[in-house]
Scaffold this motif. Structure first.
Motif, PDB file in Angstrom:
ATOM      1  N   GLU A  11       0.767  -1.308   0.261  1.00 17.30           N
ATOM      2  CA  GLU A  11      -0.197  -0.076   0.263  1.00 17.30           C
ATOM      3  C   GLU A  11       0.873   1.181  -0.153  1.00 17.30           C
ATOM      4  O   GLU A  11       0.732   2.420  -0.479  1.00 17.30           O
ATOM      5  CB  GLU A  11      -1.113  -0.266   0.927  1.00 17.30           C
ATOM      6  CG  GLU A  11      -1.999  -0.948   1.079  1.00 17.30           C
ATOM      7  CD  GLU A  11      -3.413  -0.936   2.041  1.00 17.30           C
ATOM      8  OE1 GLU A  11      -2.564  -0.493   3.403  1.00 17.30           O
ATOM      9  OE2 GLU A  11      -4.077  -1.889   2.239  1.00 17.30           O
ATOM     10  N   ARG A  12       1.958   0.951   0.724  1.00 18.40           N
ATOM     11  CA  ARG A  12       2.321   2.365   1.387  1.00 18.40           C
ATOM     12  C   ARG A  12       3.110   2.435  -0.714  1.00 18.40           C
ATOM     13  O   ARG A  12       3.382   3.820  -0.609  1.00 18.40           O
ATOM     14  CB  ARG A  12       3.826   2.160   1.430  1.00 18.40           C
ATOM     15  CG  ARG A  12       3.456   2.450   3.335  1.00 18.40           C
ATOM     16  CD  ARG A  12       4.638   2.957   4.167  1.00 18.40           C
ATOM     17  NE  ARG A  12       5.542   1.653   4.353  1.00 18.40           N
ATOM     18  CZ  ARG A  12       5.277   0.722   5.380  1.00 18.40           C
ATOM     19  NH1 ARG A  12       3.936   0.817   5.828  1.00 18.40           N
ATOM     20  NH2 ARG A  12       6.384  -0.600   5.010  1.00 18.40           N
ATOM     21  N   ILE A  13       3.433   1.668  -1.834  1.00 19.81           N
ATOM     22  CA  ILE A  13       4.287   1.888  -2.370  1.00 19.81           C
ATOM     23  C   ILE A  13       3.556   2.116  -3.712  1.00 19.81           C
ATOM     24  O   ILE A  13       4.168   3.428  -4.389  1.00 19.81           O
ATOM     25  CB  ILE A  13       4.438   0.693  -2.626  1.00 19.81           C
ATOM     26  CG1 ILE A  13       6.531  -0.732  -2.375  1.00 19.81           C
ATOM     27  CG2 ILE A  13       4.951   0.551  -4.641  1.00 19.81           C
ATOM     28  CD1 ILE A  13       7.090  -1.555  -2.446  1.00 19.81           C
ATOM     29  N   ILE A  14       2.048   1.871  -3.269  1.00 26.52           N
ATOM     30  CA  ILE A  14       1.431   2.601  -4.783  1.00 26.52           C
ATOM     31  C   ILE A  14       0.926   3.803  -4.330  1.00 26.52           C
ATOM     32  O   ILE A  14       1.090   4.870  -5.280  1.00 26.52           O
ATOM     33  CB  ILE A  14       0.138   1.637  -4.293  1.00 26.52           C
ATOM     34  CG1 ILE A  14       0.148  -0.077  -4.542  1.00 26.52           C
ATOM     35  CG2 ILE A  14      -1.473   2.329  -5.563  1.00 26.52           C
ATOM     36  CD1 ILE A  14       0.832  -0.040  -6.037  1.00 26.52           C
ATOM     37  N   ILE A  15       0.895   4.020  -2.699  1.00 20.49           N
ATOM     38  CA  ILE A  15       0.457   5.010  -2.401  1.00 20.49           C
ATOM     39  C   ILE A  15       1.266   6.613  -2.547  1.00 20.49           C
ATOM     40  O   ILE A  15       1.390   8.089  -3.099  1.00 20.49           O
ATOM     41  CB  ILE A  15       0.231   5.712  -0.966  1.00 20.49           C
ATOM     42  CG1 ILE A  15      -1.365   5.041  -0.808  1.00 20.49           C
ATOM     43  CG2 ILE A  15       0.191   7.104  -0.653  1.00 20.49           C
ATOM     44  CD1 ILE A  15      -1.125   4.307   0.599  1.00 20.49           C
ATOM     45  N   ASN A  16       2.686   6.189  -2.565  1.00 20.96           N
ATOM     46  CA  ASN A  16       4.294   6.940  -3.331  1.00 20.96           C
ATOM     47  C   ASN A  16       4.433   7.168  -5.160  1.00 20.96           C
ATOM     48  O   ASN A  16       4.376   7.686  -5.467  1.00 20.96           O
ATOM     49  CB  ASN A  16       4.908   6.784  -2.613  1.00 20.96           C
ATOM     50  CG  ASN A  16       5.129   6.607  -0.991  1.00 20.96           C
ATOM     51  OD1 ASN A  16       4.261   8.355  -1.200  1.00 20.96           O
ATOM     52  ND2 ASN A  16       4.647   5.610  -0.364  1.00 20.96           N
ATOM     53  N   GLN A  17       3.796   5.949  -5.351  1.00 21.98           N
ATOM     54  CA  GLN A  17       4.112   6.055  -6.850  1.00 21.98           C
ATOM     55  C   GLN A  17       2.951   5.989  -8.041  1.00 21.98           C
ATOM     56  O   GLN A  17       3.083   6.908  -8.421  1.00 21.98           O
ATOM     57  CB  GLN A  17       5.059   4.662  -6.997  1.00 21.98           C
ATOM     58  CG  GLN A  17       3.762   3.207  -7.604  1.00 21.98           C
ATOM     59  CD  GLN A  17       4.568   2.519  -7.570  1.00 21.98           C
ATOM     60  OE1 GLN A  17       5.860   2.649  -7.583  1.00 21.98           O
ATOM     61  NE2 GLN A  17       4.041   0.970  -8.548  1.00 21.98           N
ATOM     62  N   PHE A  18       1.583   5.953  -7.417  1.00 19.60           N
ATOM     63  CA  PHE A  18       0.720   6.642  -8.168  1.00 19.60           C
ATOM     64  C   PHE A  18       0.082   7.991  -8.305  1.00 19.60           C
ATOM     65  O   PHE A  18      -0.492   7.946  -7.056  1.00 19.60           O
ATOM     66  CB  PHE A  18      -0.513   5.446  -7.734  1.00 19.60           C
ATOM     67  CG  PHE A  18      -2.187   5.499  -8.235  1.00 19.60           C
ATOM     68  CD1 PHE A  18      -1.992   5.075  -9.812  1.00 19.60           C
ATOM     69  CD2 PHE A  18      -2.917   5.934  -7.940  1.00 19.60           C
ATOM     70  CE1 PHE A  18      -3.051   5.543 -10.670  1.00 19.60           C
ATOM     71  CE2 PHE A  18      -4.285   5.856  -9.078  1.00 19.60           C
ATOM     72  CZ  PHE A  18      -4.317   5.695  -9.924  1.00 19.60           C
ATOM     73  N   THR A  19       0.293   8.317  -9.450  1.00 22.99           N
ATOM     74  CA  THR A  19       0.765   9.505  -9.188  1.00 22.99           C
ATOM     75  C   THR A  19      -1.042  10.288  -9.615  1.00 22.99           C
ATOM     76  O   THR A  19      -1.788   9.659 -10.692  1.00 22.99           O
ATOM     77  CB  THR A  19       1.651  10.328  -9.906  1.00 22.99           C
ATOM     78  OG1 THR A  19       1.446   9.746 -11.338  1.00 22.99           O
ATOM     79  CG2 THR A  19       2.858   9.964  -9.221  1.00 22.99           C
ATOM     80  N   ALA A  20      -1.316  11.794  -9.800  1.00 23.21           N
ATOM     81  CA  ALA A  20      -2.552  12.139 -10.405  1.00 23.21           C
ATOM     82  C   ALA A  20      -2.501  11.923 -12.215  1.00 23.21           C
ATOM     83  O   ALA A  20      -2.791  12.283 -12.552  1.00 23.21           O
ATOM     84  CB  ALA A  20      -2.435  13.758 -10.149  1.00 23.21           C
ATOM     85  N   GLN A  49     -11.433  14.772  -9.641  1.00 26.69           N
ATOM     86  CA  GLN A  49     -11.315  15.830 -10.167  1.00 26.69           C
ATOM     87  C   GLN A  49     -10.005  16.693  -9.308  1.00 26.69           C
ATOM     88  O   GLN A  49      -8.999  17.356 -10.082  1.00 26.69           O
ATOM     89  CB  GLN A  49     -12.160  16.629 -10.594  1.00 26.69           C
ATOM     90  CG  GLN A  49     -13.611  16.143 -11.536  1.00 26.69           C
ATOM     91  CD  GLN A  49     -14.658  17.619 -11.563  1.00 26.69           C
ATOM     92  OE1 GLN A  49     -14.382  17.265 -10.699  1.00 26.69           O
ATOM     93  NE2 GLN A  49     -15.191  17.962 -12.549  1.00 26.69           N
ATOM     94  N   ARG A  50     -10.266  16.232  -8.006  1.00 26.52           N
ATOM     95  CA  ARG A  50      -9.190  17.208  -7.002  1.00 26.52           C
ATOM     96  C   ARG A  50      -8.447  16.346  -6.810  1.00 26.52           C
ATOM     97  O   ARG A  50      -6.858  17.174  -7.205  1.00 26.52           O
ATOM     98  CB  ARG A  50      -9.459  17.133  -5.867  1.00 26.52           C
ATOM     99  CG  ARG A  50     -11.163  18.115  -5.075  1.00 26.52           C
ATOM    100  CD  ARG A  50     -11.127  18.762  -3.919  1.00 26.52           C
ATOM    101  NE  ARG A  50     -10.640  16.995  -3.409  1.00 26.52           N
ATOM    102  CZ  ARG A  50     -11.886  15.729  -2.763  1.00 26.52           C
ATOM    103  NH1 ARG A  50     -13.374  16.012  -3.240  1.00 26.52           N
ATOM    104  NH2 ARG A  50     -11.787  15.131  -1.686  1.00 26.52           N
ATOM    105  N   PHE A  51      -8.073  14.930  -7.168  1.00 17.58           N
ATOM    106  CA  PHE A  51      -6.393  14.351  -7.659  1.00 17.58           C
ATOM    107  C   PHE A  51      -6.162  14.201  -8.747  1.00 17.58           C
ATOM    108  O   PHE A  51      -4.460  14.731  -8.916  1.00 17.58           O
ATOM    109  CB  PHE A  51      -6.712  12.681  -7.435  1.00 17.58           C
ATOM    110  CG  PHE A  51      -5.686  11.598  -7.678  1.00 17.58           C
ATOM    111  CD1 PHE A  51      -4.412  12.244  -6.221  1.00 17.58           C
ATOM    112  CD2 PHE A  51      -5.906  10.793  -8.407  1.00 17.58           C
ATOM    113  CE1 PHE A  51      -3.572  11.166  -6.262  1.00 17.58           C
ATOM    114  CE2 PHE A  51      -4.541   9.801  -8.599  1.00 17.58           C
ATOM    115  CZ  PHE A  51      -3.504  10.600  -7.464  1.00 17.58           C
TER     116      PHE A  51
END
Length: 105
Positions: A11-20, A49-51
């Motif tokens: 989860e931490r990996i995805i949170i840090n690598q999946f971008t807007a 939209q915010r993301f």
């Protein structure tokens, strides 16, 4: 490594690598509207939209977006546009079991 520790590591990996930018590019690749991604991910159109505008969203919301796009066979790497993963369905765990799932925006 216990399963919960492995899950949080992924989860931490995805949170840090999946971008807007990944999100917007993936929607374009799939031909999806904001509404279609919202329907697939259970994330509100406003949060998407915010993301995509670069604003902060909750981690569980980001995971739900990544999961729904990876379920379509897309993969995400930092610095690269999304790609098709063939038989790969991604590594993002389904966020439905998270304690904060009800907080998806």
């Amino acid at each position: 490594m216990p399963n919960s520790a492995m899950r949080s590591t992924f989860e931490r990996i995805i949170i840090n690598q999946f971008t807007a930018l990944h999100c917007a590019q993936a929607r374009e690749m799939l031909g999806w509207t904001l509404e279609q991604l919202s329907q697939q991910s259970k994330v509100s159109v406003a949060a998407i939209q915010r993301f995509e505008a670069g604003e902060a969203i909750r981690d569980v919301t980001r995971l739900a977006l990544a999961y729904s796009l990876e379920a379509q066979g897309l993969v995400f790497f930092p610095g690269f546009a999304p790609g098709r993963g063939g038989n790969i369905r991604g590594t993002t765990p389904d966020p439905i079991g998270r304690e904060d799932f009800a907080l998806i925006e």
